[in-house]
Design a protein around this motif. Sequence first.
Motif, short mmCIF file in Angstrom:
data_model
loop_
_atom_site.label_atom_id
_atom_site.label_comp_id
_atom_site.label_asym_id
_atom_site.label_seq_id
_atom_site.Cartn_x
_atom_site.Cartn_y
_atom_site.Cartn_z
N PHE A 1 57.53 37.57 35.96
CA PHE A 1 58.68 38.13 35.24
C PHE A 1 59.82 38.45 36.22
O PHE A 1 60.99 38.14 35.97
N ILE A 2 59.46 39.03 37.37
CA ILE A 2 60.47 39.37 38.38
C ILE A 2 61.05 38.10 39.00
O ILE A 2 62.25 37.99 39.22
N GLU A 3 60.16 37.12 39.25
CA GLU A 3 60.61 35.87 39.87
C GLU A 3 61.65 35.15 39.02
O GLU A 3 62.62 34.59 39.54
N HIS A 4 61.47 35.17 37.71
CA HIS A 4 62.37 34.44 36.82
C HIS A 4 63.50 35.30 36.27
O HIS A 4 64.24 34.86 35.39
N SER A 5 63.62 36.52 36.79
CA SER A 5 64.75 37.36 36.41
C SER A 5 66.01 36.83 37.06
O SER A 5 65.96 36.15 38.10
N LEU B 1 52.41 30.34 46.12
CA LEU B 1 53.08 30.78 47.34
C LEU B 1 54.56 31.01 47.11
O LEU B 1 55.14 31.99 47.58
N GLN B 2 55.20 30.10 46.36
CA GLN B 2 56.62 30.22 46.08
C GLN B 2 56.92 31.47 45.24
O GLN B 2 57.90 32.18 45.49
N ALA B 3 56.07 31.75 44.25
CA ALA B 3 56.27 32.92 43.39
C ALA B 3 56.19 34.22 44.19
O ALA B 3 57.03 35.11 44.03
N TYR B 4 55.20 34.32 45.07
CA TYR B 4 55.06 35.53 45.88
C TYR B 4 56.16 35.62 46.93
O TYR B 4 56.61 36.72 47.27
N ILE C 1 51.43 47.85 43.90
CA ILE C 1 50.63 48.84 44.63
C ILE C 1 49.29 49.09 43.95
O ILE C 1 48.22 49.00 44.57
N ILE C 2 49.33 49.41 42.65
CA ILE C 2 48.10 49.72 41.92
C ILE C 2 47.23 48.47 41.74
O ILE C 2 46.02 48.50 42.03
N PRO C 3 47.80 47.32 41.28
CA PRO C 3 46.94 46.12 41.14
C PRO C 3 46.27 45.69 42.43
O PRO C 3 45.08 45.32 42.42
N VAL C 4 47.00 45.73 43.55
CA VAL C 4 46.40 45.30 44.82
C VAL C 4 45.25 46.22 45.21
O VAL C 4 44.20 45.75 45.69
N GLU D 1 39.53 39.53 37.98
CA GLU D 1 40.32 38.41 37.47
C GLU D 1 41.52 38.88 36.67
O GLU D 1 42.64 38.39 36.87
N HIS D 2 41.32 39.83 35.78
CA HIS D 2 42.42 40.26 34.92
C HIS D 2 43.42 41.14 35.66
O HIS D 2 44.59 41.20 35.27
N SER D 3 43.00 41.80 36.71
CA SER D 3 43.96 42.53 37.56
C SER D 3 44.89 41.55 38.27
O SER D 3 46.10 41.79 38.37
N ILE D 4 44.32 40.44 38.74
CA ILE D 4 45.13 39.42 39.40
C ILE D 4 46.07 38.76 38.41
O ILE D 4 47.26 38.54 38.70
N LEU D 5 45.57 38.43 37.23
CA LEU D 5 46.41 37.79 36.21
C LEU D 5 47.55 38.72 35.78
O LEU D 5 48.68 38.26 35.55
N LEU D 6 47.26 40.02 35.65
CA LEU D 6 48.31 40.98 35.30
C LEU D 6 49.36 41.04 36.40
O LEU D 6 50.57 41.03 36.12
N MET D 7 48.91 41.08 37.66
CA MET D 7 49.85 41.11 38.78
C MET D 7 50.70 39.84 38.79
O MET D 7 51.91 39.90 39.03
N ASN D 8 50.09 38.70 38.53
CA ASN D 8 50.83 37.44 38.49
C ASN D 8 51.90 37.45 37.40
O ASN D 8 53.01 36.95 37.60
#
Length: 694
Positions: A473-477, A252-255, A430-433, A461-468
């Motif tokens: 990466f953006i969260e920790h920028s 939740l925090q990451a999103y 957009i694409i992963p969702v 599963e791998h679409s979700i993991l890729l999105m995560n």
Amino acid sequence: MIANHKGEIPVVVLLLPFLAGISSGLFWPGSNIYFVLSALVLCSVLFIGLNLAYAPLSVYKARWLGGVLIYPILFLSGWLAALQHNELNKVNHFSKLPAQYLIANITSEPKVKDDLVRFTAQIKQTINNGQAKATSGTLLIAIKDELAKNLYYGEQLLIPAKYNTIDPPFNPGEFNYKQYLANKNVYYQAFLYPGHYKIAGSGKGNAIVAYALQLRQNLVEKLKINMHDTTAIAIASTLILGYKADLSNDVLQAYSKTGTIHILSVSGGHVAIVYLLLNWALSFLNGYKKGKVLKAVLIIALIWGYALLTGFSAPVCRAALMISLVISGKTFSRYINSLNLLAVSAFALLIYDPFLITDVGFQLSYLAVGGLVIFQPIVYSWLSFKNRLASKLWMACSVSIAAQVITFPLSAYYFHQFPVYFLLSNLVIIIPVSIIMYTGLALLALPQMAVISKALGYLLEHSILLMNKLLAFIEHSPYAAVDKIWLSKIEYLLLYAIIILIFYFLHAKKAWLIRAALSCLLLFCISVSIKKIEADTTRSVTFLNLRKHTGIVFKNGANGVVLSDLPENDKSFKYSVQPALDSNRIYHYTVYPLNQNIQLPYLLKNGNFIQFLNKKMLVLNDAPLYKSIPRQITIDYLFINNNAFVDTGFIKNKTLIIAGDNTDSYIKALTQINVDYKVLKRNKAFIISSKTYK
């Protein structure tokens, strides 16, 4: 699209007094229902009378009379709706009747968290001295029992009539759980243990809701069968089905920090994807006579079935109702203003449940859609591209900007942060969702087939993991989010005034609008500056109410020290201590354990003796320590916990601060002594303000 005059959006105009009336009912919940009802009847009779006597009384010469009356009628209707919906205003509420036992029907899907099972229950009967009496009201029940994990929606329980009011927030900045539940018409809670409850029946709930909840559980199990990663399963369950029980706080925090939290709340975007899929799948019906009508009926029915499956949340209901109206209009070649559609859906939902106006999801959902309708065309007009791909990319950007701008003040007010890279985050997902939604729906709609189901599960599963990974990466920028934003109500209203005035100026190009926006900006800056000055010059000590734990916060301007037996990563620290630090604008702080000595320019701690500026304190938590204290020592405040022994002679001329971990009998004995004291147990945190310091 901005309406040129209110004639284009009559439902929006009529909605405003209705909203004001509901707000009045929430602000004054104890208002006299009969007075409001009488005023409503009087206005309604007058309105009907004027319409019947339209010609004889020449009412057509004063057309404004109808408008003058319709607004108070809607205002009083909203007020009355809120008062009648409030369960405490009902004479047969269970809290108003003597009882030894309660008959309770489980009305929500039981949620298991840690070792507790929580759910809401409708109290149907009270039993007192063997006599049963019909009653009403909702009770929040928490059961600490392994067998309680087998409870489900619609079961009937016999429980003891032992319940308590819900605690208010005790510490500064703490989440107001009591108000949150009150907004859901829940005012009491009960804690039960093994042997405290008995199943008295089943099938007492709505059969359709029970079927939908069971179906959702089966679908969640299907996801678990075809996927392996627990985080991916939790996100898929939340994103597709609205099942949030397994979602962790870290996710939740990451999103939230990346500005994509909205995808974890099944809402308009998800319903739109379902609509597009159904519209494509049923397009063959367009070639048949009456095929369009049948197609519309099927799509509307399936969309509402999906809304039921996801728990009938406010955003889903809003989206389902709006899409239903749009489909109906297109089927019969009718045009309806988008803002009117939005207002109609709000009217329908608020008539059903006036308390939805307090729901954060409801507020953000309607603001976002309103922003898209009004502001997105203005934002899109800022740039133009001949390249088709660039134009579509800018269209997506304009949607994200419009939604973020209109929701920023409210989201900052509630969640105290702003995602800096929200535009990038929303473009990235957009694409992963889309892949996740379509793959997930296909997996759940098709029967279990070894190869196909596993392949769909792998892709999901791998679409979700890729999105995560992308969002991580953006969260920790650097500078991913601006946090610790604490706005007052006036400040967030000023922000909305600034946003509306600026966008109105971009549309109308009138000079007075920019002057008004600059005036609001000046007031906003003054308010923020005053708070900043006050925060930087404040010196205070806050004794937090952490129940079984200890927490003392020393504030020296923007710097601070926290004495606590809680580590920073503990959920109680994050829930109670961190908000106190942030709301008091303590940006630089250090957390020390209770037994550590401290030597700072403004704070000295040696053992259990503390001196903060010109005030001396003693933490007393065991008998041996008490025996070693010199009786002539000068102490201003004595913090007592762990039922520490103390005699009346020593506490004379000292202010006692009695911690929440002391027993009730111990606290009662201390408070009977003629001394100044503050009890933390079941009370708000005690704050020693800077006025006492030199």
